[in-house]
Scaffold this active site. Structure first.
Site, PDB file in Angstrom:
ATOM      1  N   GLU A 274       3.244  -0.198  12.394  1.00 35.28           N
ATOM      2  CA  GLU A 274       3.444   1.002  11.566  1.00 35.28           C
ATOM      3  C   GLU A 274       2.306   1.242  10.980  1.00 35.28           C
ATOM      4  OE1 GLU A 274       6.357  -0.478   8.952  1.00 35.28           O
ATOM      5  OE2 GLU A 274       7.793  -0.516  10.325  1.00 35.28           O
ATOM      6  N   PRO A 275       1.172   1.801  11.879  1.00 35.03           N
ATOM      7  CA  PRO A 275       0.019   2.062  11.096  1.00 35.03           C
ATOM      8  C   PRO A 275       0.041   3.838  10.468  1.00 35.03           C
ATOM      9  CG  PRO A 275      -0.271   2.599  13.487  1.00 35.03           C
ATOM     10  CD  PRO A 275       1.153   1.879  13.254  1.00 35.03           C
ATOM     11  N   ARG A 277      -2.381   4.817   7.594  1.00 35.12           N
ATOM     12  CA  ARG A 277      -3.892   5.424   7.169  1.00 35.12           C
ATOM     13  C   ARG A 277      -5.168   5.140   8.194  1.00 35.12           C
ATOM     14  NH1 ARG A 277      -5.005   3.662   1.984  1.00 35.12           N
ATOM     15  NH2 ARG A 277      -2.657   2.691   1.953  1.00 35.12           N
ATOM     16  N   CYS A 357      -4.830  18.910 -17.053  1.00 37.55           N
ATOM     17  CA  CYS A 357      -4.916  18.499 -18.448  1.00 37.55           C
ATOM     18  C   CYS A 357      -4.787  17.048 -18.736  1.00 37.55           C
ATOM     19  CB  CYS A 357      -4.114  19.289 -19.325  1.00 37.55           C
ATOM     20  SG  CYS A 357      -4.793  21.214 -19.495  1.00 37.55           S
TER      21      CYS A 357
HETATM   22  N1  LLP Z   1       5.034   0.673   6.838  1.00 37.16           N
HETATM   23  C1  LLP Z   1       5.772   0.527   5.767  1.00 37.16           C
HETATM   24  C2  LLP Z   1       7.076   0.013   5.480  1.00 37.16           C
HETATM   25  C3  LLP Z   1       5.147   0.950   4.549  1.00 37.16           C
HETATM   26  O1  LLP Z   1       5.566   0.873   3.380  1.00 37.16           O
HETATM   27  C4  LLP Z   1       3.831   1.460   4.627  1.00 37.16           C
HETATM   28  C5  LLP Z   1       3.338   2.173   3.449  1.00 37.16           C
HETATM   29  C6  LLP Z   1       3.098   1.608   5.896  1.00 37.16           C
HETATM   30  C7  LLP Z   1       4.109   1.195   7.055  1.00 37.16           C
HETATM   31  C8  LLP Z   1       1.860   2.369   6.136  1.00 37.16           C
HETATM   32  O2  LLP Z   1       0.782   1.822   5.581  1.00 37.16           O
HETATM   33  P1  LLP Z   1      -0.553   2.341   5.850  1.00 37.16           P
HETATM   34  O3  LLP Z   1      -0.822   1.758   7.287  1.00 37.16           O
HETATM   35  O4  LLP Z   1      -0.704   3.554   5.829  1.00 37.16           O
HETATM   36  O5  LLP Z   1      -1.487   1.591   4.841  1.00 37.16           O
HETATM   37  N2  LLP Z   1      -0.008   5.858  -1.464  1.00 37.16           N
HETATM   38  C9  LLP Z   1      -0.770   4.444  -1.299  1.00 37.16           C
HETATM   39  C10 LLP Z   1      -0.387   3.716   0.199  1.00 37.16           C
HETATM   40  C11 LLP Z   1       1.121   3.268  -0.303  1.00 37.16           C
HETATM   41  C12 LLP Z   1       1.582   2.755   0.819  1.00 37.16           C
HETATM   42  C13 LLP Z   1       2.905   2.713   1.169  1.00 37.16           C
HETATM   43  N3  LLP Z   1       3.739   2.164   2.494  1.00 37.16           N
HETATM   44  C14 LLP Z   1      -2.554   5.011  -0.954  1.00 37.16           C
HETATM   45  O6  LLP Z   1      -2.798   5.975  -1.045  1.00 37.16           O
HETATM   46  O7  LLP Z   1      -3.259   4.197  -0.568  1.00 37.16           O
END
Ligand code: LLP
Length: 429
Positions: A274-275, A277, A357
């Site tokens: 589940e990529p 970012r 603010c």
């Molecule tokens: N799968 C699940 C179950 C997740 O909860 C997440 C992210 C992903 C996949 C994807 O993760 P990624 O590959 O994008 O790292 N707002 C934070 C990140 C929170 C991620 C929440 N879950 C940030 O801006 O770094």
């Protein structure tokens, strides 16, 4: 190839100068590269190609319909975490058979919608949720497939707010209890538990925590299989890091694949990832203009038109986003334009702050930046993931436009919000 690059001192997204986009669409604006999204998706798919995994882009990081549509057309599935994200994935043409739904707090209407859509799987995060999904499926006269999200108690060494695989967090079922949970719910009539899901954090900053978590998950599946449970897939989650500080920082996706593929090859069950970012972060930037400059004590401030409501990550996680003028003057070190610590001789250390603010409203603190003037355009790099997705209307600020570039063409894929839209729904006043 980086789709955001300088040419003759001007920042381009693909073959389009970003200054042109700012002139036509205004600022702040999120600008995405179509080619970058596809390139990153393909890089990921190739790195893990031997496993023939189901790749489910994490909608929460960048859910614009146009982006989801282009990924769906490339064969990508989706990881969703709410009924709203499910609707986006379906509207974008996502195949229900490649949609996975995780989240600790699924409501009854959300579960009903997901069952009706025929998604691939529910990743259930608690025993009460398992019971509830089974009860709802029974009432609908359906039998569905689900997985248990397992909390493997592995430290992703991520930010405390984005670590999910330690016991103390709210996510998943404790790995020490999960076999009992499978045994206990073995004979449910309407929810068949046939998968294991892990997601230990985001981003996971080295490959080792991932190796530890996947090893725990495969060991668990071996034990479950020995007890007669039929496990059809392992969803390894997301959290693959993106390069934030420079384009070559951190372990690349091939480094993750090199250590994970041997753990996962020739398994009798399917593999999913589940990529989020990894695909989206460096496929987008945030464009913002300098409004004012000022000094206070020994601090110098560059005040820009994007604030924490537009990009929350620096405020919430102290996240680093490289920021640089989109138009370079003089003999600036061009490669440095995209690397943390880059400082041309005339750089000044500034706090780049927004109009909101709050003292916490900043995009960068103490950051060397070439001298800027009022009206200069700045690019905030690596903003494609959790950028617009976490934007809010705080201070009654309309959310930015989103623009998708394809070569020399660009298209507004989400119009800038208007003040009228912000007031809609408050008619009672
Ligand atoms: N799968 C699940 C179950 C997740 O909860 C997440 C992210 C992903 C996949 C994807 O993760 P990624 O590959 O994008 O790292 N707002 C934070 C990140 C929170 C991620 C929440 N879950 C940030 O801006 O770094």
């Amino acid at each position: 190839m980086d789709q955001f690059h300088f040419l003759n001192g001007q920042l381009f997204c693909e073959a389009t100068p970003v200054a042109k986009i700012a002139e036509e669409c205004g600022t702040p604006a999120y600008v995405y590269s179509r080619a970058a999204f596809l390139q990153k998706y393909r890089e990921f798919a190739n790195a893990f190609g031997e496993l023939h995994p189901t790749i489910c882009f994490s909608v929460k990081c960048c859910g614009n319909l146009s982006i989801l549509r282009l990924l769906a057309a490339a064969g990508c599935g989706f990881d969703v975490t709410s009924g709203g994200e499910l609707q986006r994935a379906l509207r974008a043409g996502g195949e229900p058979g490649k949609i996975i739904y995780a989240g600790v707090g699924k409501t009854d209407p959300e579960i009903v919608d997901a069952i009706n859509a025929g998604i691939a799987a529910f990743n259930c995060e608690s025993e009460e949720e398992i019971e509830n999904v089974d009860r709802i499926a029974a009432a609908m006269g359906r039998t569905i497939i689900g997985a248990v999200r397992v909390n493997p108690d592995v430290d992703a060494r991520s930010h405390a707010k984005t670590t999910t695989g330690k016991k103390q967090t709210k996510f998943g079922v404790d790995i020490d209890r999960v076999e009992d949970v499978f045994d206990h719910f073995r004979s449910l009539r309407h929810l068949r538990l046939a998968g294991v899901h892990i997601h230990i954090g985001s981003p996971v900053l080295g490959a080792q925590p991932y190796v530890d978590a996947v090893s725990k998950a495969t060991g668990l599946i071996d034990r479950l299989t020995a007890k007669g449970h039929e496990i059809r897939w392992l969803d390894c989650g997301g959290g693959f890091p993106a390069a934030y500080e420079a384009l070559d920082d951190g372990p690349g996706i091939h480094e993750f694949a090199r250590v994970l593929v041997p753990l996962l090859r020739n398994k009798p069950y399917k593999i999913a990832f589940e990529p989020g970012r990894y695909i989206a972060a460096n496929s987008g930037i945030l464009l913002t203009r300098v409004l004012y400059r000022k000094s206070s004590g020994d601090r110098r401030f560059v005040i820009v038109d994007a604030g924490m409501n537009d990009l929350l990550r620096p405020t919430l996680y102290e996240a680093y986003h490289h920021i640089w003028p989109t138009s370079l003057r003089g003999e600036l070190d061009l490669p440095g334009a995209r690397r943390r610590g880059a400082a041309p001789p005339d750089a000044e250390k500034v706090n780049i702050v927004g109009p909101v603010c709050e003292t916490g409203d900043y995009l960068a603190l103490d950051r060397p930046l070439p001298p800027t003037r009022r009206g200069d355009l700045l690019a905030v790099f690596s903003a494609g993931a959790y950028g617009f997705a976490m934007a809010s209307n705080y201070n009654n600020r309309p959310r930015p436009a989103e623009v998708l570039v394809d070569g020399t063409n660009f298209q507004v894929i989400r119009r800038r919000e208007t003040l009228e839209q912000l007031l809609a729904g408050e008619d009672a006043a």
